[in-house]
Design a protein around this motif. Structure first.
Motif, PDB file in Angstrom:
ATOM      1  N   GLY A  34      -2.459  47.432 -24.762  1.00 13.59           N
ATOM      2  CA  GLY A  34      -1.367  47.237 -23.819  1.00 13.59           C
ATOM      3  C   GLY A  34      -0.868  45.811 -23.819  1.00 13.59           C
ATOM      4  O   GLY A  34       0.309  45.538 -23.710  1.00 13.59           O
ATOM      5  N   VAL A  35      -1.789  44.858 -23.963  1.00 15.51           N
ATOM      6  CA  VAL A  35      -1.401  43.454 -24.001  1.00 15.51           C
ATOM      7  C   VAL A  35      -0.593  43.182 -25.252  1.00 15.51           C
ATOM      8  O   VAL A  35       0.459  42.562 -25.210  1.00 15.51           O
ATOM      9  CB  VAL A  35      -2.658  42.553 -23.935  1.00 15.51           C
ATOM     10  CG1 VAL A  35      -2.295  41.108 -24.140  1.00 15.51           C
ATOM     11  CG2 VAL A  35      -3.387  42.755 -22.624  1.00 15.51           C
ATOM     12  N   ARG A  36      -1.063  43.682 -26.385  1.00 21.00           N
ATOM     13  CA  ARG A  36      -0.337  43.469 -27.634  1.00 21.00           C
ATOM     14  C   ARG A  36       1.007  44.175 -27.606  1.00 21.00           C
ATOM     15  O   ARG A  36       1.997  43.643 -28.041  1.00 21.00           O
ATOM     16  CB  ARG A  36      -1.170  43.968 -28.814  1.00 21.00           C
ATOM     17  CG  ARG A  36      -2.254  43.001 -29.209  1.00 21.00           C
ATOM     18  CD  ARG A  36      -2.953  43.479 -30.448  1.00 21.00           C
ATOM     19  NE  ARG A  36      -4.342  43.720 -30.049  1.00 21.00           N
ATOM     20  CZ  ARG A  36      -5.062  44.742 -30.379  1.00 21.00           C
ATOM     21  NH1 ARG A  36      -4.567  45.663 -31.167  1.00 21.00           N
ATOM     22  NH2 ARG A  36      -6.286  44.876 -29.956  1.00 21.00           N
ATOM     23  N   ARG A  37       1.025  45.376 -27.074  1.00 20.55           N
ATOM     24  CA  ARG A  37       2.254  46.142 -27.043  1.00 20.55           C
ATOM     25  C   ARG A  37       3.284  45.470 -26.143  1.00 20.55           C
ATOM     26  O   ARG A  37       4.445  45.374 -26.493  1.00 20.55           O
ATOM     27  CB  ARG A  37       1.973  47.566 -26.548  1.00 20.55           C
ATOM     28  CG  ARG A  37       3.005  48.542 -26.982  1.00 20.55           C
ATOM     29  CD  ARG A  37       2.678  49.960 -26.593  1.00 20.55           C
ATOM     30  NE  ARG A  37       1.451  50.436 -27.199  1.00 20.55           N
ATOM     31  CZ  ARG A  37       0.537  51.160 -26.579  1.00 20.55           C
ATOM     32  NH1 ARG A  37       0.716  51.513 -25.335  1.00 20.55           N
ATOM     33  NH2 ARG A  37      -0.557  51.554 -27.195  1.00 20.55           N
ATOM     34  N   SER A  38       2.866  44.959 -24.991  1.00 22.36           N
ATOM     35  CA  SER A  38       3.821  44.335 -24.094  1.00 22.36           C
ATOM     36  C   SER A  38       4.346  43.023 -24.680  1.00 22.36           C
ATOM     37  O   SER A  38       5.505  42.683 -24.510  1.00 22.36           O
ATOM     38  CB  SER A  38       3.203  44.107 -22.717  1.00 22.36           C
ATOM     39  OG  SER A  38       2.155  43.165 -22.803  1.00 22.36           O
ATOM     40  N   PHE A  39       3.484  42.275 -25.374  1.00 21.18           N
ATOM     41  CA  PHE A  39       3.951  41.051 -26.011  1.00 21.18           C
ATOM     42  C   PHE A  39       4.941  41.369 -27.123  1.00 21.18           C
ATOM     43  O   PHE A  39       5.979  40.719 -27.247  1.00 21.18           O
ATOM     44  CB  PHE A  39       2.777  40.250 -26.572  1.00 21.18           C
ATOM     45  CG  PHE A  39       3.210  39.000 -27.282  1.00 21.18           C
ATOM     46  CD1 PHE A  39       3.670  37.912 -26.565  1.00 21.18           C
ATOM     47  CD2 PHE A  39       3.185  38.924 -28.666  1.00 21.18           C
ATOM     48  CE1 PHE A  39       4.090  36.771 -27.215  1.00 21.18           C
ATOM     49  CE2 PHE A  39       3.597  37.781 -29.325  1.00 21.18           C
ATOM     50  CZ  PHE A  39       4.049  36.696 -28.595  1.00 21.18           C
ATOM     51  N   LYS A  98      12.500  42.341 -27.291  1.00 20.53           N
ATOM     52  CA  LYS A  98      13.586  42.290 -26.304  1.00 20.53           C
ATOM     53  C   LYS A  98      14.259  40.922 -26.305  1.00 20.53           C
ATOM     54  O   LYS A  98      15.473  40.825 -26.223  1.00 20.53           O
ATOM     55  CB  LYS A  98      13.059  42.621 -24.916  1.00 20.53           C
ATOM     56  CG  LYS A  98      14.140  42.773 -23.886  1.00 20.53           C
ATOM     57  CD  LYS A  98      13.611  43.281 -22.583  1.00 20.53           C
ATOM     58  CE  LYS A  98      14.759  43.442 -21.602  1.00 20.53           C
ATOM     59  NZ  LYS A  98      14.309  43.939 -20.311  1.00 20.53           N
ATOM     60  N   GLU A 117      -6.209  51.627 -24.594  1.00 22.64           N
ATOM     61  CA  GLU A 117      -4.930  51.411 -23.916  1.00 22.64           C
ATOM     62  C   GLU A 117      -4.893  50.043 -23.265  1.00 22.64           C
ATOM     63  O   GLU A 117      -3.890  49.338 -23.319  1.00 22.64           O
ATOM     64  CB  GLU A 117      -4.723  52.503 -22.864  1.00 22.64           C
ATOM     65  CG  GLU A 117      -3.361  52.487 -22.217  1.00 22.64           C
ATOM     66  CD  GLU A 117      -3.201  53.647 -21.254  1.00 22.64           C
ATOM     67  OE1 GLU A 117      -2.904  53.377 -20.077  1.00 22.64           O
ATOM     68  OE2 GLU A 117      -3.379  54.796 -21.672  1.00 22.64           O
ATOM     69  N   ASP A 163       6.802  44.030 -27.319  1.00 26.53           N
ATOM     70  CA  ASP A 163       8.031  44.499 -26.672  1.00 26.53           C
ATOM     71  C   ASP A 163       8.836  43.334 -26.120  1.00 26.53           C
ATOM     72  O   ASP A 163      10.069  43.307 -26.226  1.00 26.53           O
ATOM     73  CB  ASP A 163       7.710  45.484 -25.546  1.00 26.53           C
ATOM     74  CG  ASP A 163       7.210  46.813 -26.072  1.00 26.53           C
ATOM     75  OD1 ASP A 163       7.403  47.094 -27.273  1.00 26.53           O
ATOM     76  OD2 ASP A 163       6.621  47.572 -25.268  1.00 26.53           O
ATOM     77  N   THR A 164       8.144  42.372 -25.527  1.00 29.45           N
ATOM     78  CA  THR A 164       8.817  41.192 -24.987  1.00 29.45           C
ATOM     79  C   THR A 164       9.491  40.400 -26.097  1.00 29.45           C
ATOM     80  O   THR A 164      10.629  39.944 -25.955  1.00 29.45           O
ATOM     81  CB  THR A 164       7.811  40.304 -24.239  1.00 29.45           C
ATOM     82  OG1 THR A 164       7.171  41.086 -23.230  1.00 29.45           O
ATOM     83  CG2 THR A 164       8.500  39.121 -23.594  1.00 29.45           C
TER      84      THR A 164
END
Length: 179
Positions: free
Chosen positions: A37-42, A48, A33, A44-45
């Motif tokens: 999490g870093v890859r997922r947030s990037f 977006k 996680e 998502d960013t």
């Protein structure tokens, strides 16, 4: 009694092993996680920001980026209601322009997300031997949303009449300047 103590100790060993395996799986999941999490947030960013750019290009506010369809419609309706109230209180050019923009955004979003245009091909030929053109059918996807739009337009009819009069006056001014 010796048999009972063996079975109790073997059960406790089983539960200890199961507990250790569960803890190890939890630790592994936490590690994954953290790294994903870093890859997922990037991602998502990035998604977006692309969505925001598309919304701006289409003339929508960026605040609706990432919202589901229902939340975006509520947001746009509330924005139109607020702009309509401001127009009722003070009929300035800024309020008129803001109201026109907000109503346009709301109607454009509803049009894009609530109606589906179906093109049905017709077989055969007309009297002159040409292929018959397809006919188009508009299907309403969400009847509740369609009712919301008609209710909103009914409630804002006074403001929309003001906009129509302003457009009529602008047309007359353009005609006077052109002539």
């Amino acid at each position: 009694m010796g048999v009972d103590s063996v079975s109790v100790s073997s059960q406790s060993l089983y539960f200890q092993a199961a507990q250790a395996a569960g803890q190890q799986a939890t630790m592994q999941a936490k590690k994954e996680e953290k790294t994903s999490g870093v890859r997922r947030s990037f991602a998502d960013t990035l998604k977006k920001s692309k969505e925001e750019a598309q919304l701006l290009a289409d003339g929508f506010p960026v605040e609706i980026a990432g919202m589901d369809e229902e939340s975006a419609i509520v947001f746009l309706k509330d924005a139109a209601d607020i702009a309509g109230d401001a127009l009722k209180e003070n009929q300035t050019y800024e309020n008129i322009s803001n109201y026109r923009t907000k109503i346009g955004q709301f109607l454009k979003y509803v049009e894009r997300n609530n109606f589906e245009v179906l093109e049905k091909r017709r077989f055969g030929r007309n009297r002159r031997g040409r292929v018959l053109p397809p006919y188009h059918q508009i299907r309403i996807i969400n009847q509740k949303l369609d009712n919301l739009v008609s209710d909103m337009l009914y409630n804002h009819s006074r403001n929309i009449n003001i906009l129509a009069r302003i457009e009529e006056l602008n047309g007359l001014i353009v005609d006077l300047l052109a002539g």
